[in-house]
Design a protein around this motif. Structure first.
Motif, PDB file in Angstrom:
ATOM      1  N   GLU A  20      56.714  20.299  -8.416  1.00 46.78           N
ATOM      2  CA  GLU A  20      55.955  20.845  -9.679  1.00 46.78           C
ATOM      3  C   GLU A  20      56.932  21.071 -10.690  1.00 46.78           C
ATOM      4  O   GLU A  20      56.671  20.746 -11.909  1.00 46.78           O
ATOM      5  CB  GLU A  20      55.306  22.042  -9.286  1.00 46.78           C
ATOM      6  CG  GLU A  20      54.235  22.571 -10.261  1.00 46.78           C
ATOM      7  CD  GLU A  20      53.490  23.784 -10.007  1.00 46.78           C
ATOM      8  OE1 GLU A  20      53.828  24.902 -10.341  1.00 46.78           O
ATOM      9  OE2 GLU A  20      52.784  23.595  -8.928  1.00 46.78           O
ATOM     10  N   ASN A  21      58.136  21.672 -10.615  1.00 49.84           N
ATOM     11  CA  ASN A  21      58.983  21.802 -11.823  1.00 49.84           C
ATOM     12  C   ASN A  21      59.983  20.881 -11.630  1.00 49.84           C
ATOM     13  O   ASN A  21      61.085  21.038 -12.383  1.00 49.84           O
ATOM     14  CB  ASN A  21      59.547  23.258 -11.533  1.00 49.84           C
ATOM     15  CG  ASN A  21      58.425  24.499 -11.872  1.00 49.84           C
ATOM     16  OD1 ASN A  21      57.739  24.268 -12.545  1.00 49.84           O
ATOM     17  ND2 ASN A  21      58.313  25.533 -10.981  1.00 49.84           N
ATOM     18  N   LYS A  24      60.314  19.927 -15.455  1.00 49.04           N
ATOM     19  CA  LYS A  24      60.193  20.853 -16.167  1.00 49.04           C
ATOM     20  C   LYS A  24      61.333  21.329 -17.060  1.00 49.04           C
ATOM     21  O   LYS A  24      62.364  21.907 -16.210  1.00 49.04           O
ATOM     22  CB  LYS A  24      59.539  22.040 -15.833  1.00 49.04           C
ATOM     23  CG  LYS A  24      58.852  23.073 -16.755  1.00 49.04           C
ATOM     24  CD  LYS A  24      58.071  24.081 -16.134  1.00 49.04           C
ATOM     25  CE  LYS A  24      56.625  23.389 -15.731  1.00 49.04           C
ATOM     26  NZ  LYS A  24      55.466  24.202 -15.624  1.00 49.04           N
ATOM     27  N   ALA A 102      57.725  34.586 -17.068  1.00 48.61           N
ATOM     28  CA  ALA A 102      58.319  33.523 -16.349  1.00 48.61           C
ATOM     29  C   ALA A 102      57.473  32.885 -15.310  1.00 48.61           C
ATOM     30  O   ALA A 102      57.672  31.370 -15.413  1.00 48.61           O
ATOM     31  CB  ALA A 102      59.607  34.350 -15.601  1.00 48.61           C
ATOM     32  N   ASN A 103      56.446  33.506 -14.653  1.00 48.96           N
ATOM     33  CA  ASN A 103      55.410  33.004 -13.943  1.00 48.96           C
ATOM     34  C   ASN A 103      54.698  32.117 -14.618  1.00 48.96           C
ATOM     35  O   ASN A 103      54.297  31.045 -14.243  1.00 48.96           O
ATOM     36  CB  ASN A 103      54.747  33.917 -13.317  1.00 48.96           C
ATOM     37  CG  ASN A 103      55.560  34.842 -11.981  1.00 48.96           C
ATOM     38  OD1 ASN A 103      56.467  34.090 -11.296  1.00 48.96           O
ATOM     39  ND2 ASN A 103      55.205  35.997 -11.599  1.00 48.96           N
ATOM     40  N   LYS A 106      56.449  28.837 -15.211  1.00 48.92           N
ATOM     41  CA  LYS A 106      56.701  28.112 -14.102  1.00 48.92           C
ATOM     42  C   LYS A 106      55.267  27.340 -13.710  1.00 48.92           C
ATOM     43  O   LYS A 106      55.339  26.149 -13.188  1.00 48.92           O
ATOM     44  CB  LYS A 106      57.144  28.808 -12.917  1.00 48.92           C
ATOM     45  CG  LYS A 106      58.730  29.445 -13.078  1.00 48.92           C
ATOM     46  CD  LYS A 106      58.974  30.446 -11.835  1.00 48.92           C
ATOM     47  CE  LYS A 106      60.305  30.747 -12.254  1.00 48.92           C
ATOM     48  NZ  LYS A 106      60.704  31.815 -10.864  1.00 48.92           N
ATOM     49  N   ASN A 107      54.372  28.136 -14.040  1.00 52.09           N
ATOM     50  CA  ASN A 107      53.184  27.564 -13.521  1.00 52.09           C
ATOM     51  C   ASN A 107      52.330  26.709 -14.426  1.00 52.09           C
ATOM     52  O   ASN A 107      51.139  25.981 -14.446  1.00 52.09           O
ATOM     53  CB  ASN A 107      52.238  28.376 -13.020  1.00 52.09           C
ATOM     54  CG  ASN A 107      52.625  29.163 -11.785  1.00 52.09           C
ATOM     55  OD1 ASN A 107      53.041  28.568 -10.955  1.00 52.09           O
ATOM     56  ND2 ASN A 107      52.502  30.593 -11.598  1.00 52.09           N
ATOM     57  N   LEU A 129      63.757  33.782 -14.904  1.00 47.94           N
ATOM     58  CA  LEU A 129      63.432  32.468 -14.398  1.00 47.94           C
ATOM     59  C   LEU A 129      64.281  32.115 -13.570  1.00 47.94           C
ATOM     60  O   LEU A 129      64.059  31.088 -12.726  1.00 47.94           O
ATOM     61  CB  LEU A 129      63.454  31.485 -15.613  1.00 47.94           C
ATOM     62  CG  LEU A 129      62.428  31.523 -16.563  1.00 47.94           C
ATOM     63  CD1 LEU A 129      62.801  30.956 -17.975  1.00 47.94           C
ATOM     64  CD2 LEU A 129      61.127  30.878 -16.207  1.00 47.94           C
ATOM     65  N   LEU A 151      64.194  23.525 -14.523  1.00 49.05           N
ATOM     66  CA  LEU A 151      63.691  24.484 -13.380  1.00 49.05           C
ATOM     67  C   LEU A 151      63.967  23.628 -12.229  1.00 49.05           C
ATOM     68  O   LEU A 151      64.126  24.424 -11.072  1.00 49.05           O
ATOM     69  CB  LEU A 151      62.079  24.796 -13.733  1.00 49.05           C
ATOM     70  CG  LEU A 151      62.160  25.605 -14.958  1.00 49.05           C
ATOM     71  CD1 LEU A 151      60.581  26.248 -15.133  1.00 49.05           C
ATOM     72  CD2 LEU A 151      62.982  26.671 -15.326  1.00 49.05           C
ATOM     73  N   GLY A 152      63.827  22.333 -12.059  1.00 54.38           N
ATOM     74  CA  GLY A 152      63.520  21.911 -10.832  1.00 54.38           C
ATOM     75  C   GLY A 152      65.113  21.665 -10.175  1.00 54.38           C
ATOM     76  O   GLY A 152      65.062  21.679  -8.994  1.00 54.38           O
ATOM     77  N   ASP A 154      67.838  23.694 -11.395  1.00 60.06           N
ATOM     78  CA  ASP A 154      68.594  24.852 -11.271  1.00 60.06           C
ATOM     79  C   ASP A 154      69.613  24.725 -12.272  1.00 60.06           C
ATOM     80  O   ASP A 154      70.789  25.483 -12.222  1.00 60.06           O
ATOM     81  CB  ASP A 154      68.904  25.694  -9.959  1.00 60.06           C
ATOM     82  CG  ASP A 154      67.670  26.054  -9.441  1.00 60.06           C
ATOM     83  OD1 ASP A 154      66.563  26.588  -9.976  1.00 60.06           O
ATOM     84  OD2 ASP A 154      67.593  25.833  -8.138  1.00 60.06           O
TER      85      ASP A 154
END
Length: 167
Positions: A20-21, A24, A102-103, A106-107, A129, A151-152, A154
């Protein structure tokens, strides 16, 4: 046969969620140079307006899905050239709700997000994050950094921008 189909569906959902991320990217930047008055909600200075145009120029080849800022004049003015350039609306967020925001980031179904923040909230939001602080603090006169968080993977990168700085 039903069990096999269920296993395949669960495996597919697990892979989908884990990716998902993967693509991102969240960019975080401090608002541009602000005036001293009025104290509670100052606009940008002339240098700040120039920097806001520089910000839009920095992103000219990067398609942004969503731009967030807090509800202050200097934040909206920093975002204005970019959102006009890319035909976007500005979304408002609560700067001190680090975990909640942050949530939300991420979503989101967006791949590329820009967050315009404050010197006293950007680093905390980066930590929320799941990243380490890229520096101890953001100095009062420091306006030239863009933090790129992938995000995916790091991975985090720090870029500098503005007419006075050439990357």
């Amino acid at each position: 046969m039903r069990i096999l189909v269920a296993i395949v569906l669960v495996a597919f959902m697990a892979v989908s969620c884990s990716n998902e991320n993967e693509k991102k990217v969240v960019y975080m930047v401090r608002h541009a140079e602000k005036d001293a008055f009025p104290k509670n909600d100052p606009p940008l200075t002339t240098d700040g307006v120039i920097r806001s145009v520089d910000l839009a120029s920095w992103f000219k080849d990067i398609s942004i899905d969503t731009v967030f800022s807090t509800d202050y004049v200097r934040m909206r003015e920093t975002a204005k050239p970019l959102i006009e350039q890319q035909g976007l609306d500005l979304s408002i967020y609560q700067a001190m709700d680090f975990e909640g925001f942050a949530n939300q980031l991420k979503n989101m179904k967006a791949d590329t997000i820009l967050v315009i923040g404050h010197s006293n909230t950007i680093l905390e939001q980066i930590e929320a994050l799941g990243f380490d602080r890229p520096q101890e603090k953001i100095n009062e006169k420091e306006y030239d950094k863009i933090f790129e968080l992938r995000l995916g993977s790091d991975e985090m990168f720090t870029h500098r921008y503005g007419s006075k700085y050439k990357e």
